[in-house]
Enzyme design. Structure first.
Site, PDB file in Angstrom:
ATOM      1  N   LYS A  91       0.858  -1.194   0.000  1.00 44.06           N
ATOM      2  CA  LYS A  91       0.000   0.000   0.000  1.00 44.06           C
ATOM      3  C   LYS A  91       0.882   1.228   0.000  1.00 44.06           C
ATOM      4  O   LYS A  91       2.002   1.195   0.529  1.00 44.06           O
ATOM      5  CB  LYS A  91      -0.890   0.035   1.248  1.00 44.06           C
ATOM      6  N   ASP A 111      -6.640   4.094  -5.088  1.00 40.77           N
ATOM      7  CA  ASP A 111      -7.315   4.026  -3.785  1.00 40.77           C
ATOM      8  C   ASP A 111      -7.952   5.408  -3.578  1.00 40.77           C
ATOM      9  O   ASP A 111      -8.244   6.090  -4.567  1.00 40.77           O
ATOM     10  CB  ASP A 111      -6.304   3.654  -2.691  1.00 40.77           C
TER      11      ASP A 111
HETATM   12  P1  NAD Z   1     -12.757   7.661  -3.668  1.00 37.93           P
HETATM   13  O1  NAD Z   1     -11.710   8.673  -3.488  1.00 37.93           O
HETATM   14  O2  NAD Z   1     -13.226   7.360  -5.040  1.00 37.93           O
HETATM   15  O3  NAD Z   1     -14.044   8.042  -2.781  1.00 37.93           O
HETATM   16  C1  NAD Z   1     -13.973   8.306  -1.413  1.00 37.93           C
HETATM   17  C2  NAD Z   1     -15.335   8.867  -1.011  1.00 37.93           C
HETATM   18  O4  NAD Z   1     -15.368   8.979   0.404  1.00 37.93           O
HETATM   19  C3  NAD Z   1     -15.629  10.262  -1.568  1.00 37.93           C
HETATM   20  O5  NAD Z   1     -16.976  10.317  -1.964  1.00 37.93           O
HETATM   21  C4  NAD Z   1     -15.424  11.179  -0.363  1.00 37.93           C
HETATM   22  O6  NAD Z   1     -16.219  12.332  -0.435  1.00 37.93           O
HETATM   23  C5  NAD Z   1     -15.904  10.256   0.737  1.00 37.93           C
HETATM   24  N1  NAD Z   1     -15.437  10.639   2.057  1.00 37.93           N
HETATM   25  C6  NAD Z   1     -14.222  11.074   2.444  1.00 37.93           C
HETATM   26  N2  NAD Z   1     -14.240  11.346   3.763  1.00 37.93           N
HETATM   27  C7  NAD Z   1     -15.502  11.061   4.187  1.00 37.93           C
HETATM   28  C8  NAD Z   1     -16.153  11.132   5.430  1.00 37.93           C
HETATM   29  N3  NAD Z   1     -15.494  11.557   6.514  1.00 37.93           N
HETATM   30  N4  NAD Z   1     -17.457  10.761   5.499  1.00 37.93           N
HETATM   31  C9  NAD Z   1     -18.130  10.332   4.409  1.00 37.93           C
HETATM   32  N5  NAD Z   1     -17.546  10.238   3.208  1.00 37.93           N
HETATM   33  C10 NAD Z   1     -16.264  10.610   3.097  1.00 37.93           C
HETATM   34  O7  NAD Z   1     -12.203   6.353  -2.935  1.00 37.93           O
HETATM   35  P2  NAD Z   1     -12.632   4.851  -3.159  1.00 37.93           P
HETATM   36  O8  NAD Z   1     -11.690   4.250  -4.123  1.00 37.93           O
HETATM   37  O9  NAD Z   1     -14.097   4.771  -3.380  1.00 37.93           O
HETATM   38  O10 NAD Z   1     -12.253   4.245  -1.727  1.00 37.93           O
HETATM   39  C11 NAD Z   1     -13.178   4.243  -0.650  1.00 37.93           C
HETATM   40  C12 NAD Z   1     -12.815   3.107   0.299  1.00 37.93           C
HETATM   41  O11 NAD Z   1     -12.839   1.876  -0.436  1.00 37.93           O
HETATM   42  C13 NAD Z   1     -11.415   3.208   0.911  1.00 37.93           C
HETATM   43  O12 NAD Z   1     -11.430   2.675   2.209  1.00 37.93           O
HETATM   44  C14 NAD Z   1     -10.584   2.318   0.010  1.00 37.93           C
HETATM   45  O13 NAD Z   1      -9.413   1.838   0.659  1.00 37.93           O
HETATM   46  C15 NAD Z   1     -11.596   1.231  -0.260  1.00 37.93           C
HETATM   47  N6  NAD Z   1     -11.287   0.421  -1.430  1.00 37.93           N
HETATM   48  C16 NAD Z   1     -11.226   0.977  -2.681  1.00 37.93           C
HETATM   49  C17 NAD Z   1     -10.903   0.149  -3.750  1.00 37.93           C
HETATM   50  C18 NAD Z   1     -10.858   0.664  -5.164  1.00 37.93           C
HETATM   51  O14 NAD Z   1     -10.640  -0.153  -6.071  1.00 37.93           O
HETATM   52  N7  NAD Z   1     -11.090   1.937  -5.415  1.00 37.93           N
HETATM   53  C19 NAD Z   1     -10.641  -1.205  -3.550  1.00 37.93           C
HETATM   54  C20 NAD Z   1     -10.746  -1.732  -2.273  1.00 37.93           C
HETATM   55  C21 NAD Z   1     -11.071  -0.902  -1.223  1.00 37.93           C
END
Ligand code: NAD
Length: 426
Positions: free
Chosen positions: A115, A155
């Site tokens: 990561k 991410d």
């Molecule tokens: P992203 O940047 O696309 O979206 C993040 C979202 O979270 C945004 O809408 C943002 O406004 C919101 N956010 C931030 N702080 C917040 C808060 N305090 N309260 C409510 N919403 C809040 O990111 P993503 O890729 O969707 O990742 C989100 C989660 O999913 C993370 O934990 C990431 O590690 C996990 N994840 C993502 C992937 C991937 O392929 N993108 C894979 C596995 C896990």
């Protein structure tokens, strides 16, 4: 769970690195794994700290800091996303790399966990500045990443375009086209069909199986989603397509609620507008506190933002039947114990959001073969891997009368241990 007796701890520990160590100890104890094995698993193999200068649009130079953690490569090269966020810390990156190892193992993807993160708020920067930060970070970590070493991906607040810039920087440095160094790329640069939706789609497959376990239909099931980015937003669409009613969503600014179901198209449109926000949605109301979304009376609650949102403080208020952890690390061990006692089925992050890394693996395989699959093929293989993994975890949890997280860890720890033994590490 009961042996943990963590509820008695007055001060809740929110350090993700220490949380993952607790989770490893708990599953390791149930498995009877040796202390030597646990000692290896509880620390990353390598953590790189970097600082790098970036020319800003106003002509000034700003120094950014970041990390890349590689947890365990017993089974294969390390793999995991890069996040751009102002609250990135070394401990967070270490924990996230460890969760990646267990995630890959539980769904049988031959990778270890990695990561990375850059301490920055991309909302403050122009596109050109984000490009230079992305290239600067890749240059700083290039010595330890590569298609056979460590393969980053998107991410929080990083995108396919950012992956494209990073791939370009790495390829130029090595003097050869190297699409396999990073996944989640734009399709034209060797991205995989279905990768953008993979985390959400995999989560939907897990939710479908969990709903079958609870004998509940998807049609009409109510859903609240915290986080409206890559994972949360696509999940909302896919669940709505299955007949679920999305009643609440939130982003970093607020949470909106409409018990009759949100008009998703309208909310998405507002999210995309530079000058608007989801709180301008005329057909829903803004919750007093964004975290109130977590306590709504819904069938399915999806944390899809950041870590430590379901804690000792609010776990008792959770009313959902299923908590599907699209985010990494949203539930603390103490909260986990409370949810388990309340009979809430928690689909743990290392299983629920594994769709992203599964299709990242498919992307890497396609890059190495230079032969590309159809979207149907990708989605079909993803479904097969998610459904099989859910049932392996669920069966083991039933056997040991434990929660799905512990069972998922037990499966992964067994697999990593077997690889470490076969390599002669223990
Ligand atoms: P992203 O940047 O696309 O979206 C993040 C979202 O979270 C945004 O809408 C943002 O406004 C919101 N956010 C931030 N702080 C917040 C808060 N305090 N309260 C409510 N919403 C809040 O990111 P993503 O890729 O969707 O990742 C989100 C989660 O999913 C993370 O934990 C990431 O590690 C996990 N994840 C993502 C992937 C991937 O392929 N993108 C894979 C596995 C896990």
């Amino acid at each position: 769970m009961s042996e943990m007796n963590l509820i008695s701890n007055e001060q809740e520990n929110l350090n993700p690195y220490e949380i993952v160590q607790t989770q490893i100890d708990h599953a390791g104890e149930l498995l009877g794994v040796s202390k030597d094995v646990l000692d290896i698993l509880k620390k990353p193999k390598r953590v790189l700290y970097v600082s790098f200068p970036v020319k800003m649009d106003d002509g000034s130079t700003r120094v950014f800091e970041g990390y890349r953690s590689q947890h365990n490569d017993a089974i294969g090269p390390t793999k995991g996303g890069i996040r751009f966020h102002p609250e990135v810390t070394m401990d967070e990156v270490k924990a996230l790399s460890m969760w990646m190892s267990f995630k890959c193992c539980v769904v049988n993807v031959p990778y270890g966990g990695g990561k990375g993160g850059v301490i920055c708020d991309p909302h403050e920067f122009s596109e050109g500045e984000i490009e230079r930060i992305s290239r600067g970070f890749m240059e700083a970590i290039a010595d330890i990443v590569g298609p056979e070493r460590d393969i980053p991906a998107p991410d929080v607040y990083t995108t396919p375009q950012i992956m494209g810039w990073m791939m370009d920087t790495f390829s130029r440095m090595k003097g050869q086209f190297s699409p396999g160094v990073i996944t989640g790329k734009p399709l034209i640069l060797g991205g995989s069909k279905g990768r953008n939706e993979a985390t959400a789609r995999g989560c939907v497959f897990a939710i479908e199986e969990a709903m079958k376990t609870l004998n509940k239909p998807m049609e009409g099931a109510t859903v609240a989603i915290q986080g409206f980015g890559n994972a949360g937003r696509i999940l909302a669409d896919l669940l709505a397509a299955q007949g679920c009613k999305i009643v609440a969503v939130s982003d970093s600014t607020c949470a909106i609620y409409q018990p009759e179901g949100l008009n998703l198209r309208q909310v998405e449109h507002l999210k995309d507008e530079e000058t608007a926000s989801i709180q301008d949605d005329p057909d829903s109301h803004v919750l007093d506190r964004p975290e109130d979304l977590l306590g709504l009376e819904v069938d399915i609650l999806v944390p899809a933002a950041l870590e430590n949102v379901i804690t000792l403080k609010n776990a008792n208020n959770i009313k959902a039947n299923i908590v599907a952890e699209a985010a990494n690390g949203p539930t603390t061990p103490q909260a986990d114990e409370i949810l388990f006692k309340k009979g809430i089925l928690v689909l743990p992050d290392i299983l629920a959001n594994a769709g992203g890394v599964i299709v990242s693996y498919f992307e890497w395989v396609q890059n190495l073969m230079n032969y590309y699959w159809s979207e149907e093929e990708v989605n079909g293989k993803l479904r097969e891997q998610m459904v099989r993994s859910y049932h392996e975890v669920h069966t083991l949890a039933k056997q040991h009368q434990t929660d799905l997280r512990t069972a998922a860890y037990m499966i992964s720890i067994q697999r990593i241990t077997a690889a470490m033994e076969a390599r002669g590490w223990v």
